[in-house]
Design a protein around this motif. Structure first.
Motif, short mmCIF file in Angstrom:
data_model
loop_
_atom_site.label_atom_id
_atom_site.label_comp_id
_atom_site.label_asym_id
_atom_site.label_seq_id
_atom_site.Cartn_x
_atom_site.Cartn_y
_atom_site.Cartn_z
N ALA A 78 0.83 -1.33 -0.17
CA ALA A 78 0.03 -0.16 -0.07
C ALA A 78 0.63 1.18 -0.01
O ALA A 78 0.28 2.44 -0.66
CB ALA A 78 -0.89 -0.08 1.21
N ILE A 140 -5.90 0.83 -2.31
CA ILE A 140 -5.92 2.13 -1.08
C ILE A 140 -4.62 2.75 -1.35
O ILE A 140 -4.84 4.05 -0.92
CB ILE A 140 -5.92 1.25 0.24
CG1 ILE A 140 -7.06 0.52 0.36
CG2 ILE A 140 -6.02 2.38 1.32
CD1 ILE A 140 -7.49 -0.54 1.40
N GLY A 141 -3.36 2.08 -1.71
CA GLY A 141 -2.36 2.95 -1.47
C GLY A 141 -2.27 4.04 -2.69
O GLY A 141 -1.93 5.22 -2.57
N GLN A 144 -4.26 7.00 -1.39
CA GLN A 144 -3.34 7.99 -0.63
C GLN A 144 -2.55 8.85 -1.35
O GLN A 144 -2.22 9.94 -0.84
CB GLN A 144 -2.30 6.92 0.15
CG GLN A 144 -1.61 7.60 1.16
CD GLN A 144 -0.56 6.68 2.10
OE1 GLN A 144 -0.75 6.78 3.21
NE2 GLN A 144 0.28 5.83 1.55
N ARG A 154 -4.72 12.80 4.24
CA ARG A 154 -4.36 11.50 3.93
C ARG A 154 -5.21 10.27 4.37
O ARG A 154 -5.59 9.39 4.03
CB ARG A 154 -3.00 11.38 4.71
CG ARG A 154 -2.23 9.96 4.20
CD ARG A 154 -1.06 9.45 5.41
NE ARG A 154 -1.79 9.33 6.48
CZ ARG A 154 -2.65 8.04 6.83
NH1 ARG A 154 -2.69 6.92 5.82
NH2 ARG A 154 -3.15 7.99 7.95
N SER A 155 -5.58 10.53 5.68
CA SER A 155 -6.54 9.55 6.63
C SER A 155 -7.83 9.57 5.69
O SER A 155 -8.54 8.52 5.50
CB SER A 155 -6.73 10.12 7.81
OG SER A 155 -7.20 11.13 8.16
N THR A 158 -7.53 7.66 2.19
CA THR A 158 -7.12 6.13 2.37
C THR A 158 -8.62 5.54 3.03
O THR A 158 -8.94 4.44 2.65
CB THR A 158 -6.18 5.69 3.32
OG1 THR A 158 -6.26 6.64 4.60
CG2 THR A 158 -4.67 6.16 2.55
N SER A 176 -5.99 2.67 7.62
CA SER A 176 -5.41 4.01 7.26
C SER A 176 -4.38 4.20 8.23
O SER A 176 -3.36 4.92 8.06
CB SER A 176 -6.68 5.03 7.07
OG SER A 176 -6.17 6.10 7.41
#
Length: 265
Positions: A78, A140-141, A144, A154-155, A158, A176
């Protein structure tokens, strides 16, 4: 930078790092209001105190970090997209980090998205971290990477990315948090390296003290924020964070458009 300014920024970091409201955006605005945003040490400080926030995740989920090798492989998979795009776009990212207007627009747009996230992704099939596949972790990466735009969060990126892959809100939020550890550690390491490679930057004993205080405060506040966030998210979803982002984004945009100087020089 004064000690009380360091504490304020550390509180902002701890409160916002793991919430979908953008810690970077809040610290850009916070340091701009205090008139210290152009200081090279302040720019280092706002990244370096992420280490304190990272430690809060490790402490809260201590057992999870020693559960299996697959856990680490998923985090590495990720993390790869952010590592690649971060290196390729580092100069552009640094330019955006100096734009409160970019923060305001990102907060506004992200807030609108969060108002609808719970309706869009309301049928999760993955309720345990162990069920997250390597391919899902990679997807998911890529979400990000969107957070390289200041103000995106960022949170937030993700978690929404995880929910789009059928993760429950809780599992998406926790993944995350876990992903933040390698990501923020790498970002902090790069920032420290860049700082020390510039011969003009000499760190003083006071600045070392500021970094220590900032990390301790960020750790304590992040610890409380994570525990509160998971409980709130399970019960109420993202709407409150969406409205908060919309209001904050509009305030910043209006202030900038009416001539108030938040721009970092």
């Amino acid at each position: 930078m004064k000690y009380f300014e360091a504490v304020i920024l550390a509180i902002i970091e701890g409160l916002t790092e793991f919430l979908p409201v953008s810690s970077t955006g809040h610290m850009i605005i916070g340091s701009s209001f205090m008139g210290i945003a152009s200081d090279p040490f302040v720019k280092l400080f706002t990244v370096a105190i992420q280490l304190g926030a990272i430690l809060s995740v490790v402490v809260l989920y201590f057992k999870r970090f020693f559960k299996s090798i697959n856990f680490y492989i998923k985090l590495i998979v990720a993390f790869i997209p952010a590592a690649i795009f971060g290196l390729l776009l580092s100069k552009k990212i640094d330019e955006l980090l100096e734009s409160p207007m970019a923060v305001g627009i990102s907060l506004l747009v992200g807030g609108i998205i969060l108002l609808f996230v719970d309706k869009w992704f309301n049928k999760p099939t993955i309720n345990e971290e162990e069920d997250v596949t390597y391919l899902t972790a990679l997807k998911i990466g890529f979400f990000q990477c969107i957070a390289m735009i200041p103000g995106v969060s960022r949170s937030g990126a993700t978690i929404v990315g995880g929910m789009s892959q059928k993760l429950s809100r809780k599992v998406a939020a926790e993944f995350s948090f876990f992903l933040a550890v390698p990501t923020m550690f790498a970002a902090t390491g790069k920032k420290l390296l860049d700082f020390y490679q510039d011969p003009k930057n000499i760190i003083t004993q006071k600045e070392i003290n500021l970094l220590l205080i900032g990390n301790v405060v960020a750790f304590i506040v992040a610890l409380l924020a994570i525990k509160s966030f998971i409980g709130y998210l399970n019960k109420h979803g993202f709407k409150m964070f969406g409205w908060y982002r919309i209001v904050a984004g509009l305030i910043i945009i209006i202030l900038l458009m009416t001539g108030h100087n938040l721009q970092i020089i």
